[in-house]
Enzyme design. Structure first.
Site, PDB file in Angstrom:
ATOM      1  N   CYS A  93       0.837  -1.167  -0.030  1.00 59.54           N
ATOM      2  CA  CYS A  93      -0.019  -0.181  -0.017  1.00 59.54           C
ATOM      3  C   CYS A  93       1.079   1.272  -0.009  1.00 59.54           C
ATOM      4  O   CYS A  93       0.848   2.137   1.042  1.00 59.54           O
ATOM      5  CB  CYS A  93      -1.007   0.087   1.289  1.00 59.54           C
ATOM      6  SG  CYS A  93      -1.952  -1.500   1.400  1.00 59.54           S
TER       7      CYS A  93
ATOM      8  N   ALA B 103       1.565   3.937  -2.580  1.00 63.33           N
ATOM      9  CA  ALA B 103       1.774   5.021  -3.193  1.00 63.33           C
ATOM     10  C   ALA B 103       0.884   6.118  -2.310  1.00 63.33           C
ATOM     11  O   ALA B 103       0.222   5.904  -1.385  1.00 63.33           O
ATOM     12  CB  ALA B 103       0.582   4.633  -4.437  1.00 63.33           C
TER      13      ALA B 103
ATOM     14  N   GLY C  24       4.023   7.095  -2.151  1.00 57.34           N
ATOM     15  CA  GLY C  24       5.593   6.939  -1.924  1.00 57.34           C
ATOM     16  C   GLY C  24       6.191   7.429  -0.707  1.00 57.34           C
ATOM     17  O   GLY C  24       7.331   7.458  -1.210  1.00 57.34           O
ATOM     18  N   GLY C  25       5.791   8.157  -0.071  1.00 54.91           N
ATOM     19  CA  GLY C  25       6.421   8.669   1.176  1.00 54.91           C
ATOM     20  C   GLY C  25       7.380   7.820   1.735  1.00 54.91           C
ATOM     21  O   GLY C  25       8.516   8.023   2.193  1.00 54.91           O
ATOM     22  N   LYS C  26       6.828   6.650   2.227  1.00 53.74           N
ATOM     23  CA  LYS C  26       7.646   5.690   2.943  1.00 53.74           C
ATOM     24  C   LYS C  26       8.463   4.876   1.981  1.00 53.74           C
ATOM     25  O   LYS C  26       9.735   4.634   2.409  1.00 53.74           O
ATOM     26  CB  LYS C  26       6.472   4.755   3.764  1.00 53.74           C
ATOM     27  CG  LYS C  26       5.697   5.720   4.582  1.00 53.74           C
ATOM     28  CD  LYS C  26       4.889   4.894   5.327  1.00 53.74           C
ATOM     29  CE  LYS C  26       3.706   5.732   5.994  1.00 53.74           C
ATOM     30  NZ  LYS C  26       2.991   6.666   5.328  1.00 53.74           N
TER      31      LYS C  26
ATOM     32  N   ASP D 297       0.969  -1.185  -4.679  1.00 53.96           N
ATOM     33  CA  ASP D 297      -0.212  -0.767  -4.636  1.00 53.96           C
ATOM     34  C   ASP D 297      -1.314  -1.043  -5.577  1.00 53.96           C
ATOM     35  O   ASP D 297      -0.938  -1.501  -6.687  1.00 53.96           O
ATOM     36  CB  ASP D 297      -0.089   1.007  -4.727  1.00 53.96           C
ATOM     37  CG  ASP D 297      -1.084   1.599  -3.903  1.00 53.96           C
ATOM     38  OD1 ASP D 297      -0.935   2.006  -2.751  1.00 53.96           O
ATOM     39  OD2 ASP D 297      -2.195   1.772  -4.538  1.00 53.96           O
TER      40      ASP D 297
ATOM     41  N   ASP E 261      -3.409  -6.046  -6.326  1.00 57.65           N
ATOM     42  CA  ASP E 261      -4.187  -5.857  -4.902  1.00 57.65           C
ATOM     43  C   ASP E 261      -3.710  -6.961  -3.866  1.00 57.65           C
ATOM     44  O   ASP E 261      -3.573  -8.142  -4.360  1.00 57.65           O
ATOM     45  CB  ASP E 261      -5.652  -6.343  -5.299  1.00 57.65           C
ATOM     46  CG  ASP E 261      -6.707  -6.326  -4.275  1.00 57.65           C
ATOM     47  OD1 ASP E 261      -6.353  -6.594  -3.019  1.00 57.65           O
ATOM     48  OD2 ASP E 261      -7.681  -5.670  -4.673  1.00 57.65           O
TER      49      ASP E 261
ATOM     50  N   CYS F 284      -3.176   5.788   9.346  1.00 57.34           N
ATOM     51  CA  CYS F 284      -3.253   7.296   9.568  1.00 57.34           C
ATOM     52  C   CYS F 284      -4.842   7.642  10.279  1.00 57.34           C
ATOM     53  O   CYS F 284      -5.394   8.193   9.774  1.00 57.34           O
ATOM     54  CB  CYS F 284      -2.876   8.171   8.645  1.00 57.34           C
ATOM     55  SG  CYS F 284      -4.107   8.106   7.011  1.00 57.34           S
TER      56      CYS F 284
HETATM   57  C1  LIG Z   1      -2.417   5.172   3.451  1.00 59.56           C
HETATM   58  S1  LIG Z   1      -2.336   5.058   1.499  1.00 59.56           S
HETATM   59  C2  LIG Z   1      -0.532   4.676   1.407  1.00 59.56           C
HETATM   60  C3  LIG Z   1       0.261   6.003   1.553  1.00 59.56           C
HETATM   61  C4  LIG Z   1       1.556   5.633   1.154  1.00 59.56           C
HETATM   62  N1  LIG Z   1       2.406   4.469   1.978  1.00 59.56           N
HETATM   63  C5  LIG Z   1       2.726   6.713   1.563  1.00 59.56           C
HETATM   64  O1  LIG Z   1       3.378   6.677   2.470  1.00 59.56           O
HETATM   65  O2  LIG Z   1       3.048   7.395   0.745  1.00 59.56           O
HETATM   66  C6  LIG Z   1      -2.953   3.544   1.572  1.00 59.56           C
HETATM   67  C7  LIG Z   1      -2.785   2.896  -0.177  1.00 59.56           C
HETATM   68  O3  LIG Z   1      -3.151   1.598   0.004  1.00 59.56           O
HETATM   69  C8  LIG Z   1      -3.825   1.417  -1.281  1.00 59.56           C
HETATM   70  N2  LIG Z   1      -4.565   0.111  -1.486  1.00 59.56           N
HETATM   71  C9  LIG Z   1      -6.089   0.014  -0.778  1.00 59.56           C
HETATM   72  N3  LIG Z   1      -6.202  -1.154  -0.848  1.00 59.56           N
HETATM   73  C10 LIG Z   1      -5.399  -1.824  -1.243  1.00 59.56           C
HETATM   74  C11 LIG Z   1      -5.110  -3.382  -1.900  1.00 59.56           C
HETATM   75  N4  LIG Z   1      -6.190  -4.113  -1.354  1.00 59.56           N
HETATM   76  N5  LIG Z   1      -4.137  -3.875  -2.141  1.00 59.56           N
HETATM   77  C12 LIG Z   1      -3.095  -2.900  -2.724  1.00 59.56           C
HETATM   78  N6  LIG Z   1      -3.188  -1.668  -2.393  1.00 59.56           N
HETATM   79  C13 LIG Z   1      -4.187  -1.293  -1.787  1.00 59.56           C
HETATM   80  C14 LIG Z   1      -4.474   2.642  -1.891  1.00 59.56           C
HETATM   81  O4  LIG Z   1      -4.349   2.564  -3.237  1.00 59.56           O
HETATM   82  C15 LIG Z   1      -3.306   3.682  -1.332  1.00 59.56           C
HETATM   83  O5  LIG Z   1      -2.650   4.226  -2.087  1.00 59.56           O
END
Ligand SMILES: C[S@@+](CC[C@H](N)C(=O)[O-])C[C@H]1O[C@@H](n2cnc3c(N)ncnc32)[C@H](O)[C@@H]1O
Length: 434
Positions: free
Chosen positions: A251, A253, A255-257, A272, A298, A367
């Site tokens: 998860c 995008a 991409g901060g982490k 993601d 996914d 978060c």
């Molecule tokens: C909290 S954000 C991630 C922020 C990211 N880690 C960062 O630091 O920039 C959650 C992410 O989970 C992804 N997501 C949601 N359900 C998902 C799934 N079943 N499989 C993969 N990615 C998923 C979303 O597209 C979203 O980008």
């Protein structure tokens, strides 16, 4: 040869009529936008694009500012409206939406009264026009004021008070009433002295006063830094230096982490499900010159080729912890959605755990300020996965002023580092595989 075509007449913005006063199209866009957030439950930043289409950039920004401030102050604005109306105005009628937007302009944005009233009236049809006019005139004559701090929506205040106590509500209202500062994460240790008014709160971090225009800050195109709330940087900090080891950033995008992990020497695979958000992750990597493998998938169906030394799961959640930056969140999220997200997190958590090498590390983060997406999630995971243990966060790996909880988790609340400008609400747990 001279161009003899007549100059192009400026196009009238979408939704504006000949007789509408200037600025009406912007308010119509604001009305569409608040309707998308409150009636359809759309996130403000996503709905903003469609709702403001056809407006010049400055008007688009103003429409979004009107809606943001309306949402931030809506509980208090509604009290003013209800005190002034003999018959309660239903919460979902257009006239209430118009009044909310107009009062936010008058009382928060300090827009001149004549501009507010003249652009509000074309938004209501028929009878309520008189009500809207009378109420806005009264607001000006009686010099209505908002309280010093914006109140949380009552359902949120009740839920958070039960989970965290009343002091947290006070801190949350203080945090909600002021725009948050700008936090930057750096790939290499920055020279704080070279930045005006910058405050280093942790290694690889600088905090700047609120309102700084990001693209104008030094080094943006060179890519040595990215915008990331200090709280959002904590999950990757718990993984320390990578020294070439492998990490699955799940998860990932935008991409901060991923960038933190790559900068800390991890060999990163970022996964993601969203192609659009992964495109932003790729742009971020291009800009910063950092490297990671990128996979669109996914987590519920995808499988990695091999287990990793570490997994970071930054799970999708209600996002109630980022309410300072996203004033729509608390008006959109209800307990039903928290429960739905918690069920998804449990699924992703269990799958992620299967991809950690024996003795490896899993960091779970959200978060969210909802225990169901944090502490309760970890408790349920541990009882279903014998052999896994909590690897407690240590004070020496956290920024000064942030202490681990008794159980060894990180739980940032609105009162955390409040004197330095506060933090987003995050939950982070580090677990050790059997
Ligand atoms: C909290 S954000 C991630 C922020 C990211 N880690 C960062 O630091 O920039 C959650 C992410 O989970 C992804 N997501 C949601 N359900 C998902 C799934 N079943 N499989 C993969 N990615 C998923 C979303 O597209 C979203 O980008």
């Amino acid at each position: 040869m001279a161009d003899r075509r007549s100059p192009q007449r400026p196009r009238r913005p979408r939704g504006a009529h000949q007789a509408d006063p200037p600025g009406t199209a912007t308010r119509k866009a604001a009305l569409r936008l608040i309707d998308a957030v409150l009636r359809r439950g759309d996130p403000l930043d996503i709905a903003a694009h469609a709702a403001t289409q056809g407006l010049p950039p400055a008007d688009r920004a103003f429409a979004v500012a009107i809606v943001s401030e309306t949402l931030r102050w809506m509980t208090d604005i509604d009290l003013l409206i209800d005190d002034a109306t003999a018959q309660p105005l239903p919460t979902d009628v257009k006239s209430r939406a118009v009044l909310r937007l107009a009062l936010a302009q008058l009382l928060v944005l300090k827009t001149p009264g004549h501009a507010v009233v003249s652009t509000a009236l074309p938004l209501v049809d028929g009878g309520p026009r008189r009500l809207v006019h009378a109420l806005l005139s009264r607001a000006q004559q009686e010099e209505w004021q908002l309280p010093e701090r914006a109140s949380l929506p009552p359902e949120t205040a009740e839920r958070w008070s039960a989970a965290w106590g009343d002091a947290m509500i006070d801190a949350a209202e203080a945090a909600w009433s002021a725009a948050p500062p700008v936090d930057l994460s750096f790939a290499a240790e920055p020279d704080a002295a070279a930045w005006e008014d910058a405050q280093p709160l942790a290694p690889h971090h600088l905090r700047l006063p609120r309102g700084r225009a990001i693209e104008t800050l030094p080094g943006f195109s060179e890519g040595g830094w990215w915008v990331q709330d200090l709280a959002a940087s904590l999950p990757a900090r718990l993984l320390g230096a990578g020294e070439g080891r492998t990490v699955l950033d799940l998860c990932a995008a935008p991409g901060g982490k991923t960038m933190q992990l790559a900068a800390a020497g991890w060999s990163v695979v970022a996964v993601d499900s969203s192609a659009k958000r992964l495109a932003r992750l790729e742009e971020n990597l291009d800009r910063t010159g950092l490297e990671a493998g990128i996979v669109q998938g996914d987590i519920r169906g995808w499988e990695p080729g091999a287990a990793a030394d570490a997994v970071l799961l930054d799970a999708p959640c209600s996002a109630t912890g980022i309410f300072r930056r996203h004033p729509d969140v608390l008006h959109r999220i209800e307990p039903r959605q928290v429960a739905e997200m918690a069920a998804l997190q449990a699924d992703l958590f269990a799958r992620s755990a299967a991809w950690v090498k024996p003795g490896g590390t899993l960091v779970y983060a959200t978060c969210s300020l909802e225990p169901a997406e944090g502490e309760e999630q970890v408790a349920a995971f541990l009882s279903a996965h014998p052999g896994w243990t909590i690897d407690p966060a240590r004070t020496d790996e956290l920024p000064p002023g942030i202490a681990p909880t008794e159980a060894g988790f990180i739980r940032t609340l609105p009162g955390t580092l409040a004197d330095a400008g506060g933090l987003d609400g995050f939950f982070v747990a580090r677990l050790r595989a059997p």
